[in-house]
Design an enzyme around this catalytic site. Structure first.
Site, PDB file in Angstrom:
ATOM      1  N   ASP A  70       3.316   5.438   0.211  1.00 13.65           N
ATOM      2  CA  ASP A  70       3.734   4.483   1.243  1.00 13.65           C
ATOM      3  C   ASP A  70       3.795   3.063   0.698  1.00 13.65           C
ATOM      4  O   ASP A  70       2.891   2.247   0.925  1.00 13.65           O
ATOM      5  CB  ASP A  70       2.781   4.570   2.434  1.00 13.65           C
ATOM      6  CG  ASP A  70       2.821   5.943   3.096  1.00 13.65           C
ATOM      7  OD1 ASP A  70       3.787   6.679   2.852  1.00 13.65           O
ATOM      8  OD2 ASP A  70       1.889   6.264   3.843  1.00 13.65           O
ATOM      9  N   ASP A 127       3.277  16.397   2.983  1.00 20.12           N
ATOM     10  CA  ASP A 127       2.698  15.061   3.047  1.00 20.12           C
ATOM     11  C   ASP A 127       1.233  15.196   3.474  1.00 20.12           C
ATOM     12  O   ASP A 127       0.774  16.288   3.828  1.00 20.12           O
ATOM     13  CB  ASP A 127       3.495  14.238   4.064  1.00 20.12           C
ATOM     14  CG  ASP A 127       3.265  12.743   3.952  1.00 20.12           C
ATOM     15  OD1 ASP A 127       2.519  12.312   3.048  1.00 20.12           O
ATOM     16  OD2 ASP A 127       3.838  12.003   4.771  1.00 20.12           O
TER      17      ASP A 127
END
Length: 947
Positions: free
Chosen positions: A622, A547
């Protein structure tokens, strides 16, 4: 620096989820984009110097000159195998080398012969060797047209927007702080000195010599206006020093006859790209965008500079190989026309051909563009795959269901969630751990209190044939007691700041260094850290998630790294969009190495570039628990599939905010039919394991997860095919129906392979959806009811909360495993059910692919690959790989034939010559024939005859 991090965390924890657009540049705030976009279409200042042309068997070179400033460029043109053309443009004599993207192409593309057809003072015509294809290079103004017969397929610089900012010496290089007065004196001194040494003949020779272009241009630049942002630029409180000055490049492409273009992910936008006239261009610049906005061209986490253009006659593609910040403008001469206006054109016999014009603008590097000429969508996919590789073939478990949140608290929490899935009879393969599992955000470690015995946890999962993914991010805590940091620092592997020290910024651990993944030695070292004796507590059922690898720098400009940071000899400006690509590359290599090259890795990345498909999976970042985010997941994944990245998904339920039970169920129903199927949620959201929303919703989620597991043989076969061909797994309808204009802008439904059509329910409170079933003369079968519908129609489908409209194409055979167990590995030897959907010609075909599901042994011919075919009332299994060797315990348990007639008897004949009768049932109301327990091995030759 601390306040920036504190503010960021405060926003995270406050529940205020909204992108701060002020953190991210517009084109007007990006100096090079603003400069380039200020250039308007018109006659190009560039002309081709035909006398400099050189033509070998495989390569054309000639010089271009900008008549405004006399700077020369070098044009190279190659004809590549597979119906592609490559065009490169660079400075003829740059002051220093310009960055050319390495490692993305899987090889130097093989070329094909070029031949000269004609040449005169106006230009050059070359044969491209394929039928009647040729390229026309016009001299003044410079323009390049690729033609087939009398049709122009694509034009370069037809709008005159080629612009190449050459490298130059800064006017005040003598001293960056020199005053204008001193600068003026210095100019006078230079002038006096040069005048006293003047030699008219030498000046003439010097002027004519291309080798002196750089020096000549330096003098010219002294007279040019220095605009804001050319040599330094400030955004908010961040300064970009731009030591190399202006270096941006631009080129326009015209696509006659085209109204639909796609690709250039990642953007939260429609599948069909919109025109950008009067608005913002699409931006490609990998950024950590905090809860992104929908339906706008802002940059997101990844950047694949590939665009596809399509009309009913042809599909083409443009691959702009540049890793710097890039903006893409799209304009159309049909944009904005009303239906009446188009009808008027038709009635009046307007000869206007629709056309889409595309302009690419990058901050640095060179122009290196691959023109993929199709002509079919699948040709373009194959062409692009031949350049950058195909989708990594994931282990079967990677295609199953993944359970994640930020964060599972400790080992007991993991065990509790694992048991919960068993108690509620919901299968899953992977449970995930986010950043809190580490010892103070030190990656490759475990929290000594909450995850004190990680091997015990992993072994407990292994007993159930389940696996885990743990996050390993590329920001490294600056801590002298942290082995990883000490090693990277001692080896000099960190990215450097412009002054030569280690670049540091703020991320989850606080002060962090950023490894230079562009360095192959750094990547090799990183890969070695995944070895079981280095990554303590890891086991073979632990996989990895990368990430924050844009990279994310909380206190950096636009929440990322400063552009003047240094990766070896190159600025971050040049290589920025490659960073996540390299992180995933190194991680995947680490997982392969730790098994001695035996096991296929599973690595998820947030940042990506062209070629990232070779290393694993991507997700859409996200998102939020909102209906619009559910809807946008479809075009976002479709766009990724079109540019080679098939293993894509969105966080089921939405990462931010809290979904209603209806939204959560609908998201599971959508996610179960997308390639990467993972639920994920933010630290600050209530828990949302599938059984926490009441027994009715638990049952709905259980059912759709089980549907996913039953279809795993089909998903696995499609990914095997994608690995070999580059064809997308999840695909828009126009890919399979390229002449059906009704499909060209459709992005609320999709195909899985060519044989399953899915129209998820994505509207709150929906009581029905209208699905478009393509294909005149085709038929489609509802996979739940087996009802048959004709193609080429809009079909209204009433829906309840249990509905997800899915249709199987008539003419296809799809294998399933309907005995669903706790994980995919538990189903390895279970039997198959074949769903045979007959087409109008009462025929069907499909495939069955089987291997060990997790190693690279399939590359050693250890697999089963069979063609399933139904014709003339005979269903047969034919070996597609007679030189392959593999055995399976799985057998054919049941066969359903949809659209069948009732036979008088059914006979099975096996490869050993034995024949026997097979029991069957026939549902006359739905024309479904069910053959029960025919019992043949899934890897054997056999025929079933209906009489």
């Amino acid at each position: 620096m601390v306040p920036a991090l504190v503010l960021w965390l405060a926003v995270c924890l406050s529940g205020t989820w909204a992108v701060d657009r002020g953190n991210f540049k517009t084109c007007d705030q990006s100096a090079f984009c603003k400069r380039q976009r200020a250039l308007k279409p018109g006659q190009s200042p560039y002309r081709a110097l035909l006398e400099t042309m050189e033509l070998t068997n495989t390569r054309l070179t000639l010089q271009l000159i900008n008549d405004n400033n006399k700077v020369r460029l070098l044009l190279e043109l190659y004809r590549l195998q597979g119906n592609m053309t490559r065009v490169k443009i660079n400075e003829l004599k740059p002051l220093k080398p310009r960055f050319e993207v390495p490692d993305v192409l899987i090889q130097e593309p093989p070329t094909e012969p070029l031949s000269l057809l004609s040449k005169d003072e106006n230009g050059v015509v070359l044969s491209l060797g394929a039928e009647s294809q040729r390229v026309i290079v016009s001299a003044q103004p410079f323009r390049l047209d690729i033609m087939e017969g009398h049709e122009v397929l694509m034009s370069l610089n037809s709008r005159g927007l080629l612009a190449f900012e050459h490298l130059r010496m800064r006017k005040d290089t003598f001293s960056y702080k020199v005053t204008s007065t001193v600068a003026s004196v210095w100019d006078n001194i230079k002038w006096v000195f040069s005048s006293s040494q003047a030699d008219p003949e030498a000046e003439k020779k010097e002027e004519a010599d291309p080798a002196n272009q750089a020096e000549e241009q330096t003098a010219k630049d002294d007279e040019e206006k220095v605009e804001d942002g050319m040599w330094e630029e400030t955004f908010k409180s961040h300064s970009d020093s731009k030591p190399n000055g202006p270096s941006s490049i631009s080129l326009d492409f015209s696509l006659p006859g085209v109204e639909h273009v796609y690709g250039i992910p990642e953007h939260a936008d429609t599948l069909k790209l919109k025109t950008t006239d009067g608005g913002e261009p699409y931006r490609l610049y990998n950024l950590d965008v905090f809860q992104y906005e929908l339906y706008n061209p802002m940059a997101l986490y990844g950047a694949v500079p590939v665009m596809l253009a399509h009309n009913a006659q042809r599909t083409t593609g443009i691959f702009w190989l540049n890793a710097a910040e890039t903006w893409v403008d799209i304009s159309s001469n049909t944009a904005g026309k009303t239906v009446f206006g188009k009808m008027l054109d038709y009635v009046q016999g307007s000869s206007e051909t629709p056309q889409t014009d595309v302009r690419w603008i990058s901050e640095s590097g060179i122009i290196d563009v691959f023109i993929m000429l199709g002509p079919t969508p699948y040709d373009v996919f194959s062409q692009y795959a031949s350049l950058t590789g195909t989708q990594a073939f994931p282990p079967l478990a990677g295609l199953a269901y993944h359970q994640c949140r930020w964060n599972y608290n400790d080992q007991e929490d993991v065990q509790s969630v694992d048991v919960g899935f068993d108690q509620h009879d919901i299968p899953y393969d992977f449970i995930w751990l986010d950043i809190e599992h580490t010892d103070g955000k030190r990656y490759f470690t475990w929290d000594p209190h909450k995850f004190a015995t990680p091997k015990d946890m992993l072994e407990a999962l292994m007993v159930k044939k389940r696996k885990m993914v743990a996050i390993v991010d590329p920001h490294i805590k600056v801590d002298s007691n942290y082995k990883i940091h000490n090693e990277i620092r001692s080896r000099g592997f960190y990215v450097k700041n412009k002054d030569g020290g280690d670049y540091e910024g703020w991320c989850w651990p606080g002060n962090a260094g950023y490894p230079d993944f562009t360095n192959p030695e750094m990547r090799s070292w990183w890969a070695s850290m995944f070895a079981y004796d280095q990554y303590e507590g890891s086991m073979k059922n632990l996989y990895t998630w990368n990430d924050m690898n844009e990279p994310s720098v909380f206190n950096g400009p636009e929440v990322t790294m400063h552009k003047d940071a240094m990766h070896g000899a190159w600025e971050n400006r040049d290589v920025h969009n490659l960073y996540g690509f390299y992180v995933q590359m190194a991680t995947a290599e680490g997982l392969i190495q730790r098994s001695g090259g035996v096991e296929r890795p599973f690595v998820l990345t947030r940042a990506f570039f062209a070629g990232s498909q070779r290393y694993g999976a991507v997700w859409t970042g996200d998102n939020a628990a909102e209906w619009e985010h559910l809807k946008i997941s479809i075009p976002m994944c479709l766009s990724l599939g079109l540019v080679g990245i098939s293993l894509c998904g969105a966080d089921v339920g939405g990462f931010f905010k809290t979904p209603s039970s209806e939204l959560l169920v609908r998201w599971y129903q959508t996610g179960a039919y997308q390639p990467f199927f993972r639920a994920h949620a933010h630290l600050d959201t209530p828990r949302r394991e599938p059984w926490l929303f009441g027994p009715e919703n638990t049952a709905l989620i259980r059912e759709v997860v089980r549907q996913r597991y039953a279809l795993l043989p089909y998903w696995y076969q499609l990914f095997h095919h994608a690995y070999h061909t580059g064809h997308p797994v999840m695909r828009p309808l126009w890919v399979e129906y390229p002449q059906d204009s009704a499909t060209f802008a459709m992005d609320n439904q999709f195909l899985i392979g060519r044989d399953l059509l899915v129209h998820p329910v994505t509207e709150e409170g929906a009581r029905g959806v209208t699905a478009y079933l393509p294909g005149k003369g085709e038929v489609w079968f509802d996979v739940h009811t087996f009802q048959k519908h004709n193609g080429a129609q809009n079909l209204y489908i009433p829906v309840t909360m249990s509905s997800i409209p899915v249709f199987q194409r008539g003419g296809s055979i799809i294998p399933r495993k309907v005995r669903v167990r706790r994980s995919s590995s538990c189903m390895e030897n279970d039997p198959y059910t074949l769903y045979v959907a007959l087409g109008p010609q009462r025929a069907a075909e499909g495939e069955l692919y089987i291997d060990d599901s997790h190693t690279f042994n399939f590359e050693k011919k250890e697999f089963i690959h069979r063609r399933l075919s139904f014709a003339n009332n005979i269903l047969s299994s034919i070996n597609l790989a007679p030189d392959a060797q593999y055995s399976t315990q799985s057998w054919i348990e049941r066969i359903l034939i949809l659209g069948a007639s009732k036979p008088s008897k059914v006979t099975l004949k096996t490869s050993d010559g034995q024949e026997r009768q097979v029991e069957f049932e026939f549902d006359s109301s739905m024309s479904v024939l069910t053959l029960r327990k025919p019992g043949m091995n899934a890897g054997a030759d056999w025929t079933v005859a209906l009489q």
